[in-house]
Design an enzyme around this catalytic site. Structure first.
Site, PDB file in Angstrom:
ATOM      1  CG  ASP A  83      31.521  22.196 -37.625  1.00 29.38           C
ATOM      2  OD1 ASP A  83      32.030  23.094 -37.964  1.00 29.38           O
ATOM      3  OD2 ASP A  83      30.241  21.757 -37.896  1.00 29.38           O
ATOM      4  CG  ASP A 132      31.384   9.424 -39.132  1.00 26.33           C
ATOM      5  OD1 ASP A 132      31.424  10.385 -39.699  1.00 26.33           O
ATOM      6  OD2 ASP A 132      30.647   8.656 -38.739  1.00 26.33           O
ATOM      7  CG  ASP A 166      33.234   6.630 -34.177  1.00 23.13           C
ATOM      8  OD1 ASP A 166      33.036   7.491 -35.030  1.00 23.13           O
ATOM      9  OD2 ASP A 166      32.813   5.906 -33.946  1.00 23.13           O
ATOM     10  CG  ASP A 206      24.505   9.879 -44.665  1.00 21.00           C
ATOM     11  OD1 ASP A 206      23.111  10.186 -44.771  1.00 21.00           O
ATOM     12  OD2 ASP A 206      24.918   9.122 -43.493  1.00 21.00           O
TER      13      ASP A 206
END
Length: 729
Positions: A168, A234, A236, A331
């Site tokens: 994004d 994610d 990371d 979520d």
């Protein structure tokens, strides 16, 4: 008939308890009953802290809590005719009732959490196809390379899963921005990440506009992929090799399963853990949620999606038209929607990913503000208690998860309530000092013991209170803003891979020092009032003790916002892996002792190496899990120390080729067992007494450290102002 009989038994027992706690008893009788309950809970904890005895102990504690609630409700509220006393008194009462209500919800959820379950096996020929989504916005390409490489290295047939980088940060909207600088940065990112994905064997995907933040990015990935299952990590969060093997089997067992969620494990400490130096000693904050609460939610089929480290079924997401994006916590919102449609979830209590959490206090607060505002949006737009399709236990579970984020309101009231009496002489509690002390002290002690029963080695005494306090100061306005305008909050990406190169006060620290000063003045006022009004000494002592407890908590918070210098964002992971250490054409047998994403410590046990190895270029050679032959990873020698007959060498990785990312990832993330081992080492229960003593020691030292940083910061500013004034002169 059996269910009806059980219901009758529970209703009868509840009625008996309510009758007993409402009996008019004198203060002495209450003290005797409270003492007996505390002793019984201690005995049960020492000898039988699980099974039925655990429930019995919690039931005894619940009786004392209910007795306190009855006393507070019937005997302590100020008269309505005295509004100056009644209004703050009522606010304090409501804050306490909120805490009691949340305690009871916790009892319902985690009194008997599910035990960890073994992963079901799946035959190789029927393994489902999986699309692995890695959503990204502004993360560094090196960080993304590690996550992609770890995802590609998962132990799963290569033709059965595809890794997608959902970017994004390089969308058409950003590449065509009116800001030339932003547009050029987005274009460079677009080209760089495409090349990175091509080298690592992943697929790059972006979109036209940045709509609906992370939920919109994930939904764009759904539109362009076809796998039966969707794994989400994610940017990371690097998965371990067995991640898919440990999760996909559950979908074969239950055709109505939409989610398998695993815990989030972090390589680096959060600001409290780093600044208080508790990362290696005390369970991390998230372990209470992932180690106990999610298991409790799982018992009621209410374990929810946490945004990463999870696998979801495409068929279920198609039914809900993808990931929900009304709130900024897509979520949990997605999980509520799918649970209400009759889909099921499973929680796997095994750390299978390793990620990074906010390192600075400002980033930590930014992340928690997003969580709090998102949960308030869910409470407003989805209101779980009345959500059609949810079972009653699911409604209670989701109400607990959302209502929890109202804690800034009661925390603020608890913080300032004693000052109403000390500064303004308001009578917000109509009770003698003896009654106040007896009822409140027994309630607090029983509450601490119940928390210890519920969370034990996953959360030490007073740590939850400290976490809530350090968040309250800045979350309170965030929660109020979303209550007034629930559509106002926007998704903000949490900063990752931060480093703090100098010791300093957080830019958000000022309110904590102001509050500390006010509470300290409250201590002085307490002493003065005891001297000036000895006939009120009992009440003043009790209220002053409450204020002193708040001061201790506020002092500990000063240490949290006094940020220590830390050169590396990630801690080194201890491993024990054979390798060869090479300098030029000479290779020495060696062992890799610890490793991080940036470098490693290697021990060479060879007499020739003591004189033959010097600073400069080198390499280690080992066999990754995905290879059959040893591969070489280039290094730069940073330091070396002689340890007995061996040489300990500190090195930095040199990642000049794609394979080097894969090798570093193999060293750090391949073994899932190392995360469980690390967690087990710090999961111990000090108990209420020793835990309280430990917390007091920490709080006193952190008060000193925070004040030292404050004085030094003021001195540095004065010196800087003088230097600037001299330069102008």
């Amino acid at each position: 008939m059996i269910k009806l009989a059980l219901a009758v038994v529970w209703i009868t027992a509840a009625a008996c308890v309510l009758f007993i706690v409402s009996l008019p008893i004198n203060l002495q009788t209450h003290l005797i009953a409270g003492t007996i309950v505390v002793i019984l809970m201690m005995v049960f904890k020492l000898f039988r802290s699980d099974g039925t005895w655990r429930l019995v102990a919690l039931a005894f504690g619940t009786a004392i809590v209910l007795r306190y609630v009855y006393w507070r409700t019937t005997s302590t509220l100020p008269p309505v005719t005295q509004l100056e006393n009644f209004i703050p008194g009522l606010l304090l009462y409501l804050a306490e009732m909120y805490s009691v209500f949340m305690l009871f919800l916790s009892l319902f959820i985690v009194a008997r959490p599910l035990r960890p379950r073994p992963a079901p096996s799946v035959e190789e020929q029927v393994l489902p196809t999986v699309d692995v989504f890695i959503p990204t916005y502004n993360e560094d390409p090196v960080l993304l390379a590690d996550t992609i490489a770890a995802a590609k290295a998962m132990d799963y047939p290569a033709d059965r899963f595809t890794v997608w980088l959902l970017d994004d940060g390089g969308t058409e909207q950003k590449r065509n921005s009116d800001s030339v600088v932003d547009a050029q940065m987005a274009q460079r990112r677009y080209i760089e990440l495409q090349q990175l994905c091509e080298e690592l064997g992943a697929r790059y995907l972006t979109r036209a506009p940045n709509e609906h933040a992370k939920a919109g990015n994930l939904n764009n990935g759904l539109e362009h992929s076809t796998g039966e299952l969707i794994a989400v990590f994610d940017a990371d969060h690097a998965p371990t090799r067995p991640f898919l093997r440990e999760t996909v089997g559950y979908f074969r067992e239950d055709k109505r399963l939409f989610l398998v969620q695993t815990p989030h494990f972090f390589l680096n400490p959060d600001p409290l853990e780093r600044n208080l130096r508790t990362f290696e000693k005390m369970p991390s904050e998230n372990e209470m949620f992932y180690g106990i609460i999610q298991r409790g939610l799982d018992k009621w089929n209410a374990a929810f999606f946490c945004g990463s480290a999870a696998v979801l079924r495409r068929e279920a997401l198609a039914e809900s038209k993808g990931f929900s994006g009304i709130s900024i916590t897509e979520d949990c919102e997605t999980a509520i929607e799918l649970h209400s449609r009759g889909w099921n979830s499973v929680y796997v209590d095994k750390p299978l990913i390793a990620g990074l959490q906010p390192a600075t206090f400002a980033s930590f607060i930014g992340q928690r503000s997003r969580w709090a505002q998102g949960m308030m949006q869910i409470l407003r737009f989805r209101f779980p208690l009345l959500k059609r399709g949810l079972s009653l236990p699911q409604r209670l579970c989701y109400m607990s998860s959302t209502l929890f984020w109202l804690f800034p309101f009661p925390r603020t009231i608890f913080l300032f309530a004693p000052l109403f009496y000390l500064f303004f002489n308001l009578q917000i509690f109509t009770a003698s000092g003896g009654e106040f002390l007896a009822y409140t002290l027994s309630y607090m002690l029983v509450n601490l013991m119940m928390q210890n029963y519920l969370y034990g080695s996953f959360r030490w005494p007073w740590i939850s209170e400290l976490y809530e306090y350090i968040q309250t100061v800045h979350l309170l306005p965030a929660v109020i803003s979303v209550a007034l305008n629930p559509r106002k909050p926007t998704f903000k990406v949490t900063a990752k891979d931060e480093t703090i190169t100098t010791s300093r006060l957080s830019e958000l620290s000022r309110p904590f020092f102001l509050i500390f000063a006010v509470l300290l003045i409250g201590v002085a006022v307490t002493a003065w009032r005891i001297y000036a009004e000895p006939y009120k000494a009992d009440v003043t002592l009790v209220v002053g003790g409450w204020n002193l407890l708040n001061l201790i908590m506020a002092g500990a918070a000063l240490g949290v916002v006094a940020e220590r210098r830390e050169r590396a964002a990630t801690r080194r992971v201890k491993i024990n892996r054979r390798c060869e250490f090479g300098v030029g054409e000479i290779w020495y047998p060696a062992t890799i002792e610890d490793v991080s994403v940036n470098g490693a410590r290697v021990r060479v046990a060879n007499q020739d190496a003591l004189s033959g190895i010097d600073s400069g270029q080198a390499a280690i050679r080992f066999t990754p899990h995905w290879a059959s032959e040893p591969q070489a990873l280039p290094l730069v020698i940073r330091n070396k120390d002689r340890v007995g007959d061996a040489l300990a060498i500190g090195c930095s990785f040199v990642r000049s080729q794609t394979i080097h990312h894969r090798m570093v990832v193999d060293l750090i993330f391949a073994d899932a067992g190392q995360w469980s081992s690390f967690q087990s080492l710090r999961r111990r229960n000090p108990g209420v007494l020793l835990g309280t003593i430990w917390f007091l020691r920490v709080a006193l030292f952190q008060t000193y450290r925070g004040l030292y940083y404050f004085v030094r910061n003021r001195s540095d500013r004065t010196d800087a102002a003088r230097a600037a004034s001299g330069a102008r002169a």
